[in-house]
Structures are given as C-alpha cells and as structure tokens.
Design a protein around this motif. Structure first.
Motif, PDB file in Angstrom:
ATOM      1  N   ALA A 198      -1.355  -3.463  -4.383  1.00 26.61           N
ATOM      2  CA  ALA A 198      -2.687  -3.275  -3.794  1.00 26.61           C
ATOM      3  C   ALA A 198      -3.360  -4.611  -3.530  1.00 26.61           C
ATOM      4  N   GLU A 199      -3.222  -5.550  -4.449  1.00 25.16           N
ATOM      5  CA  GLU A 199      -3.886  -6.849  -4.299  1.00 25.16           C
ATOM      6  C   GLU A 199      -3.370  -7.622  -3.098  1.00 25.16           C
ATOM      7  N   PHE A 200      -2.048  -7.539  -2.849  1.00 25.37           N
ATOM      8  CA  PHE A 200      -1.460  -8.301  -1.746  1.00 25.37           C
ATOM      9  C   PHE A 200      -1.201  -7.458  -0.501  1.00 25.37           C
ATOM     10  N   GLY A 201      -1.529  -6.151  -0.570  1.00 18.52           N
ATOM     11  CA  GLY A 201      -1.362  -5.297   0.602  1.00 18.52           C
ATOM     12  C   GLY A 201       0.088  -5.118   1.019  1.00 18.52           C
ATOM     13  N   ILE A 202       0.971  -4.919   0.039  1.00 15.35           N
ATOM     14  CA  ILE A 202       2.389  -4.700   0.356  1.00 15.35           C
ATOM     15  C   ILE A 202       2.832  -3.353  -0.211  1.00 15.35           C
ATOM     16  N   SER A 203       3.952  -2.859   0.287  1.00 15.50           N
ATOM     17  CA  SER A 203       4.460  -1.547  -0.117  1.00 15.50           C
ATOM     18  C   SER A 203       4.823  -1.528  -1.600  1.00 15.50           C
ATOM     19  N   ARG A 204       4.345  -0.522  -2.304  1.00 13.11           N
ATOM     20  CA  ARG A 204       4.640  -0.384  -3.732  1.00 13.11           C
ATOM     21  C   ARG A 204       6.141  -0.165  -3.956  1.00 13.11           C
ATOM     22  N   ASN A 205       6.762   0.653  -3.097  1.00  8.68           N
ATOM     23  CA  ASN A 205       8.199   0.921  -3.241  1.00  8.68           C
ATOM     24  C   ASN A 205       9.029  -0.340  -3.029  1.00  8.68           C
ATOM     25  N   HIS A 206       8.644  -1.121  -2.030  1.00  7.71           N
ATOM     26  CA  HIS A 206       9.364  -2.372  -1.765  1.00  7.71           C
ATOM     27  C   HIS A 206       9.199  -3.333  -2.939  1.00  7.71           C
ATOM     28  N   LEU A 207       7.974  -3.396  -3.459  1.00  6.75           N
ATOM     29  CA  LEU A 207       7.709  -4.290  -4.585  1.00  6.75           C
ATOM     30  C   LEU A 207       8.471  -3.854  -5.833  1.00  6.75           C
TER      31      LEU A 207
END
Length: 197
Positions: free
Chosen positions: A32-41
């Motif tokens: 959420a903080e960096f605006g990236i996909s949770r699944n990818h992360l």
C-alpha cells in the motif's frame, strides 16, 4: 543496465525495512505504501527470504523484517541474487548461440560496463539507502505540500456594480444590501507571483 521490476520492488522493500530495522512489516503495508501489487510483493518477499536477506514470521503479529543489519547488506549482493537474466545472450552460462563468437569485440566492453555497474552497487549498503517512515503530518502520496506550491495572485476581470450588490430579497420586493459574490478569476487574470506573466 536495466533492472527488472521484480528486483526494483525487492530493493524498495529492503530500503523500507532498513528505515526501521527493529520492526516487522506486513506485505499489505509495504504494498500500500509503495502502490505495488500485494501478490507480486509476496513473491518478492519469498525470494528475499530464500536469499537470507529477510526473516519471516507467520500468524498474528507476524510479518517480515531484515535478517541482518542493513550495514551488512550491499545492493550488489541483492541484485546478483535476484537478477537471473544475462545482460546479453553470450553472457549465459551455455554461451548462447551468438554467431559473432569468438571474434566479437563487444562482449569484453559489455562485461567491463557490467562490472563497473556492479562495483558501484557492491560499494553501497542498504543502510545508505534506508527509506525512513513518513511522518503522520506529511501529505498523502501524490498530494503536493502547500509550501511547495507557487503563490497565486489573482484579480477578477468582473467588476461589481452597485446594482449587482443590491438585489431583491426573495418575496419582499425590497432591495436587500448584500455583499457582492466573489468572482472567479479567468485564466488570463491569474498571475503567479515571481513567475512569468
């Protein structure tokens, strides 16, 4: 040299962990903080854990944190662990099927450039790139701080007349004294203080 988005996300996550090395983070929090996909992360976190860069803990109060002090992890170490792609085909372990070998003069130059790039990353620790926590008072992502906005001075091209300020009160038929409504400036009438125009 171009890093994959996978390695980019991994470096971002590690930089954030290095900003607060004593605490544990949830995948959803960093995503959420960096605006990236949770699944990818989540895949990135798994590979970082496999590489020994982070330790993970499941369950309530779980999450992930740095497995080693940020001063002991270099960017070069992380990039080497995550970047599996060869820079060019002839750098692959099997040598690829480049028709220019063995007389190619480019391979040596590319190898030297790659080594210079990695040497710079090897000399940089995660602690040097730590990304600190945002303060509670800082503006939300994408919102500009008021102090960073140019001061805008405007004057209305619309003139108020005495007739405009004295309008009929509803139902009474008598003139009511009202302050003129504020005029909205036209683009042509706006002046940026300290700017052109």
């Amino acid at each position: 040299m171009r890093l994959t988005s996978f390695t980019d996300f991994a470096l971002r996550a590690l930089m954030r962990l290095a900003g607060e090395p004593a605490r544990s983070f949830a995948t959803s929090e960093i995503a959420a903080e960096f605006g990236i996909s949770r699944n990818h992360l989540a895949k990135v976190v798994r590979d970082l854990a496999d590489g020994g860069f982070i330790s993970t803990q499941r369950g309530v109060g779980g999450g992930f944190s740095l497995a080693r002090p940020p001063q002991s992890i270099t960017l070069g170490e992380v990039v080497r662990a995550l970047e599996g792609e060869a820079l060019v085909e002839c750098f692959r372990e099997d040598g690829g099927c480049c028709s220019l070998l063995p007389r190619c003069r480019l391979k040596g130059k590319l190898a030297a450039a790659r080594e210079a790039f990695m040497r710079e990353l090897d000399g940089t620790t995660l602690a040097e790139c730590a990304y600190p926590a945002r303060s509670k008072a800082s503006p939300a992502r994408g919102a500009a701080s008021r102090s960073n906005l140019p001061m805008v001075k405007w004057r209305s091209t619309r003139r108020s007349s005495p007739k405009a300020s004295a309008s009929r009160c509803r139902g009474s038929g008598k003139a009511c004294a009202r302050a003129p409504s504020p005029a909205f400036p036209s683009v042509a009438s706006m002046r940026i203080r300290g700017g052109i125009g």
